[in-house]
Design a protein around this motif. Structure first.
Motif, short mmCIF file in Angstrom:
data_model
loop_
_atom_site.label_atom_id
_atom_site.label_comp_id
_atom_site.label_asym_id
_atom_site.label_seq_id
_atom_site.Cartn_x
_atom_site.Cartn_y
_atom_site.Cartn_z
N UNK A 92 35.16 61.51 51.18
CA UNK A 92 35.60 61.49 52.64
C UNK A 92 34.57 61.46 53.68
N UNK A 93 33.30 62.28 53.38
CA UNK A 93 32.45 62.36 54.46
C UNK A 93 31.63 61.04 54.45
N UNK A 94 31.39 60.39 53.35
CA UNK A 94 31.01 59.13 53.31
C UNK A 94 31.61 58.07 54.17
N UNK A 95 33.11 58.21 54.02
CA UNK A 95 33.64 57.12 54.71
C UNK A 95 33.48 57.54 56.33
N UNK A 96 33.39 58.90 56.33
CA UNK A 96 33.45 58.88 58.14
C UNK A 96 32.13 58.56 58.40
#
Lengths: 549, 558
Positions: A246-250
């Protein structure tokens, strides 16, 4: 950590050129993907300026090239990296084996308990992931990431800086942070899983007893409890594991937004050709493919390193039994063997397994060593084979300390048929030939005949080629013992040591077996180790080993 | 493994709501993908026509929000998938255990138990990838391409047509996977396991190898086998990876085709800039979920292969019989009769018992002797009703045992198996298996009678010592004595002792024999033995041979 990786790389021993090739193909795969999107973005932007179609041909060729080259690069990369993994697996097995071989059996005793041995084998297996899943992804991400940043910086330095920061955050900070969040839960998950596993194995193994005692329902209830603990923890683990993605996508999104912002701004200020805005935006979006596998890689690396450390713990052990620098010539048959006032123990601080024990084996004599379990009978065998050195007293061949000979020369004098002798998952023939690879079928038949199992082997449809199964499981206890015995009889060794050969046999069979062996071994020295009476009447001498208090 | 294995999908039924949630999250995510593409194209197009940063600021914020939204949805998607998987796996595990406990526990050979336990653990774990990642990905692989195509049709039908041309490549890939890779993956997995077992075998046999001076040669052999395996495996992989390559080619060619055609049409004025860009940004998203599906498929294929054996066990039809409702009379006063009993194991050819007649009278000890493999243990299993005869019948006080409730019948039996299981827990817990309500006092008394008290007291923690997996290891003699203590504490009228002194040294055997003598007083005892020492404790001896029993006198056995 890097030291461990380096040492594990040595164990897996794959040539650097192969690693470099696989990594290069990995980098190309990513860069061709970046190239495809960037060129396509450029192509469309340039086309929007309505130039002559011909002037677009370079971009069109580029798009087609990248479109074709990327699947090809990916295909070759997968082949190359799997090749590396398979090579490293084969090498790792051979090298780890070479390192632990001189330790067996005494210095590996602690790994033989329970499942530790299969865990060890699993650990060695997992080394194939070291490169494939652990090291290649970060390496590829670093190079491909740097190349993408450089490309972006050529067109607009600010975009390069933004992309570099984004890739750093998404490729290094996020995976490490996610790993540290999930580490605690994954430790607890492993514990809960271990608990449930042993509960499960125990329940299945003891299902008959549980039924007999009427405890099925109780047991199911405790199983359900252990299971729900595991489920609870695995849900928490999912929460932590999902965080990385999720953080990588953000981070990807924010980076694309900022790259677009600086590009639009740069064009408004006249520092950037307008056809490059789409190129930069799409380049940034595609570049994040490089860092996508990194969260997984961190997890994989942690697991592989833990396995690797356990392996290194074993391979680091220094063999205690070594050949002398200037060994004596091999002892000649017949030989007199003597244990003189021997004390032996398996490790410093442990109780002596044998203390003040003496035994003399003259050529051709038949000696029975009697004693209850735990009295050190098997230790005597280990001393004779020089798997263990006495800490006091000595073991001699014709008056010469065993330690003066090469180990192989000592062992070729003694043939052991032990209760824990191993039958390999192979044919009866292969198992016998272990004792004498050059033996022909006639000699094999003679040994089987002496062990009184020839007619049974001949009655099998596949005869000598019958497979015995894992640890000889396809055979009955008695058949196993007889094959083991035949194997020992096949050697030319002048001394025959029989360690509880009748342990799993009924009395008439046991009696017959011992009598058979004594007659088959005519001329050889025999040491029969047992806690049962069979054979005592046939012996020249009976030595009793008493249980120490 | 098929793309959607019916047997596996059925297992997911209890978590249907979670899969529906996954579908909703996936659909929302697909929506945001569309929003993103439109926004990126719009920002670039605005910038292209000279807009300032302020002009696009609002769109940039929206784009950031879209990414943030997708990020949260991805998280939820992962959590829901894993949650579903953990529920399914948990049910599978429990179902397997329950079936093993409820079905006839000894209907299979004892040797299989370990294997089943191993498959249960590994098999269940192997399915996690399937339920947590693969199944949810199927949902995405359907929703996202449809959404993308829908939007592209609206923006630019010609590009949509181009995408549709590349899409048939996908079924080709599906076919490749279904037909070819499957078998190969399976073979590869089997070969790999074989290699791993071989290595384990070699390491286990190290002491033997060294004793025969064959230790050193094995390294070269291992190297050679590994190399041979590598060569054949790479051969298969060359073909197996093609399916992935085909799909990737469809994706990149699709993007290239759309880009080039859009470029040419832009020059000719047949397409707007922003529309072209939107289509370009969307093109890779059309294929991405399918590529991920392929990756997840491969990742879970190995696990599904491991799980096959376990699923067989769970899906195995159990012979359903109406639960009998008679209550067997007490073995204190009733006679137990084997009347022409025959039995055969389904896994082995031939009859183990073939017309066995045997009577057990109250307060009598019968020794059952015979060579290994003659079916002595089978007699015990029949008596415990782990198995039922295939011919003849067993009666208790004239009542057919098969018509009596097994649980009540077993309450009358204390069983000391050949290799007692020591469960994880304290020694006291282990003895209490015989009688859950036993007081500390009666546990001790039982241990004294079983000859276990002395060694237990010598332990630092005494009866509170942890034993079983991870606890203090017990020798064969110690385990046997704990099992005897279970029998004493159970205080049942019928006792079955299966080779209580096998593999024990003389001292331990003597201790066990003494306690057997104490145990048999006032009870019906079936004593299974192939060694003579115990036979002298019996009132009567029956020799089991050729599946039949015959009476014998003590001297004949000794």
């Amino acid at each position: 950590m890097t030291a461990t990786i380096r040492r594990l790389m040595l164990i897996t021993d794959v040539r650097r050129t192969r690693l470099a090739l696989a990594a290069l193909l990995g980098v190309l795969t990513i860069l061709f993907g970046v190239g495809l999107m960037a060129t396509a973005g450029f192509l469309i932007s340039r086309a929007a300026e309505h130039p002559a179609v011909l002037s677009l041909s370079a971009a069109i060729v580029g798009v087609r090239f990248f479109g074709l080259a990327r699947p090809l690069a990916r295909y070759l990369e997968r082949l190359a990296s799997h090749d590396v993994a398979l090579r490293s697996l084969g090498r790792a097995r051979a090298q780890v084996y070479e390192a632990v071989e001189p330790l067996a059996p005494v210095q590996l005793e602690d790994t033989r308990r329970g499942d530790l041995l299969s865990r060890f084998v699993g650990d060695v297996d997992s080394l194939q992931n070291l490169y494939l899943r652990g090291l290649e992804p970060p390496l590829v991400a670093l190079i491909a990431g740097a190349a993408s940043v450089a490309l972006a910086a050529i067109f607009l330095p600010a975009a390069g800086v933004v992309l570099a920061a984004g890739l750093f955050l998404g490729g290094i900070v996020v995976p490490l942070a996610a790993a540290s969040v999930s580490r605690r839960t994954s430790v607890r998950y492993a514990e809960a899983r271990g608990a449930l596993t042993s509960e499960l194995v125990e329940t299945l193994a003891g299902s008959a007893e549980l039924a007999a005692f009427g405890l099925e329902r109780d047991r199911l209830r405790t199983m359900r409890r252990a299971d729900s603990t595991l489920v609870r923890i695995s849900r928490r683990a999912a929460f932590a594991d999902g965080l990385g993605d999720a953080l990588r996508l953000l981070v990807t999104g924010v980076t694309v937004v900022v790259v677009l912002a600086v590009s639009v701004q740069a064009h408004a200020e006249g520092r950037l050709d307008r056809v490059l805005i789409a190129l930069l935006g799409l380049l940034a979006l595609a570049a994040f493919e490089a860092v996508q596998p990194l969260s997984e890689a961190v997890r994989e690396l942690q697991a592989t390193l833990a396995a690797g450390r356990r392996i290194l713990d074993l391979t680091d052990r220094v063999p205690r039994i070594v050949d002398p620098v200037e060994p004596l010539a091999a002892p000649q048959s017949p030989v007199t063997i003597e244990l003189e006032d021997v004390r032996a123990r398996y490790g410093p601080g442990e109780r002596p397994a044998l203390d003040g024990f003496s035994l003399r084996l003259d050529p051709g004599r038949r000696v029975v060593l009697l004693g209850p379990s735990g009295a050190g009978k098997t230790t005597v065998v280990k001393l004779l084979l020089r798997f263990l050195d006495p800490e006091r007293g000595r073991v001699t061949f014709d008056g010469q300390d065993l330690r003066c000979y090469r180990q192989e020369d000592v062992r070729s004098m003694i043939a052991v048929a032990g209760q824990d002798a191993h039958l390999f998952s192979a044919s009866i023939r292969d198992n016998l030939k272990l004792a004498r690879p050059e033996a022909n079928d006639e000699e094999l038949a003679r040994a089987l005949g002496a062990a009184r199992i020839l007619s049974w082997v001949q009655s099998l449809p596949d005869g000598l080629d019958t497979l015995v199964g894992e640890e000889g499981r396809e055979l009955s206890g008695g058949q196993r013992q007889r094959i083991v015995l035949a194997r020992a009889l096949l050697t030319d060794a002048p001394v025959l040591v029989l360690d509880e050969p009748t342990a799993h046999l009924d009395p008439p069979t046991a009696k017959k077996l011992v009598a058979d062996v004594f007659s088959a071994a005519r001329g050889r020295t025999i040491l029969l180790i047992t806690h049962r009476p069979e054979g005592v009447d046939l012996a020249d001498e009976v030595v009793v080993l008493r249980e120490r208090a | 493994m098929r793309l959607l294995d019916q047997a596996l999908v059925r297992r997911a039924a209890p978590v249907r709501s979670l899969l529906v949630l996954d579908a909703i999250l996936g659909a929302a995510s697909a929506g945001l993908v569309l929003v993103q593409a439109v926004l990126i194209a719009r920002i670039v197009a605005l910038g292209f026509s000279g807009a300032s940063l302020d002009d696009v600021a609002f769109d940039l914020v929206l784009l950031a929000l879209a990414f943030a939204g997708r990020s949260v949805l991805t998280w939820g998607f992962e959590v829901a998938g894993r949650r579903a998987a953990s529920t399914v796996l948990s049910e599978l595990r429990l179902e397997l255990v329950e079936r093993r406990l409820r079905s006839q526990p000894l209907a299979t050979d004892g040797a299989e138990t370990g294997e089943i336990a191993a498959t249960a653990v590994q098999g269940v774990e192997g399915l996690e990838a399937y339920f947590a990642r693969y199944l949810p990905q199927v949902v995405l692989a359907v929703i996202v391409p449809v959404a993308v195509l829908g939007l592209v049709v609206a923006i630019d039908p010609i590009s949509a047509a181009l995408m549709l041309i590349t899409l048939p490549l996908v079924p080709v890939f599906m076919w490749l996977i279904g037909r070819y890779t499957e078998e190969r993956t399976r073979e590869r997995w089997l070969a790999l396991r074989l290699l791993s077992t071989h290595f384990l075998d070699v390491v286990r046999g190290l002491p033997t190898l060294r004793a025969f001076n064959r230790g050193r040669q094995q390294a070269a052999a291992l190297d050679e086998i590994g190399e041979r395996y590598r060569r054949t495996t790479i051969g298969t992989l060359r073909v197996a990876f093609l399916s992935g390559a085909v799909l990737e080619l469809a994706a990149t060619l699709g993007v290239a085709l759309v880009a080039v055609t859009a470029g040419v049409r832009l020059v000719e004025g047949g397409l707007g800039f922003q529309a072209g860009l939107t289509v370009l940004v969307l093109a890779p998203e059309l294929y991405l979920p399918m590529r991920q599906l392929a990756a997840q498929f491969h990742a879970s294929a190995d696990g599904v292969a491991v799980a096959e054996r376990m699923l067989e066990l769970v899906d195995e039809e159990l012979p359903s019989r109406p639960e009998p409702n008679l209550i067997a009379p007490s073995a204190m006063s009733a006679t137990v009769r084997f009347e022409a009993v025959s039995f055969a194991y389904p896994s082995r050819p031939g009859l183990v018992l073939d017309g066995l007649d045997l009577e057990l009278y109250p307060d009598e000890t019968v020794a059952l002797v015979g060579p290994s493999g003659s079916g002595k243990t089978t007699v015990g299993s029949l008596l415990l009703r782990f198995i039922d005869p295939v011919g003849g019948r067993i009666s208790v006080g004239g009542l057919d045992l098969a018509d009596c409730r097994a649980d009540f019948w077993r309450e009358q039996i204390a069983w000391v198996p050949q290799r007692p299981t020591i469960f994880r827990g304290t020694i006291a817990d282990n003895i209490r298996l015989g009688d859950r309500g036993a007081t500390e006092r009666s546990v001790r008394d039982a241990a004294v009678l079983a000859g276990a008290d002395r060694f237990v007291q010598a332990l630092p923690l005494g009866y509170e010592t942890l034993v079983g997996d991870g606890g203090r290891p017990l020798s064969a003699g110690e385990s046997r004595r704990i099992a005897l203590a279970r029998a004493f504490v159970r205080d049942a009228p019928l006792v079955i002792l299966d080779e209580p002194t096998a593999d024990l040294d003389r001292t331990s055997a003597a201790v066990v024999a003494e306690s057997v003598e104490r145990l048999r007083a006032g009870r019906m005892v079936l004593l299974i033995a192939h060694r003579p020492e115990l036979v002298e404790h019996a009132d009567r001896i029956v020799i089991l041979a050729d599946g039949k029993g015959r009476a014998a006198i003590t001297d004949e056995v000794l």
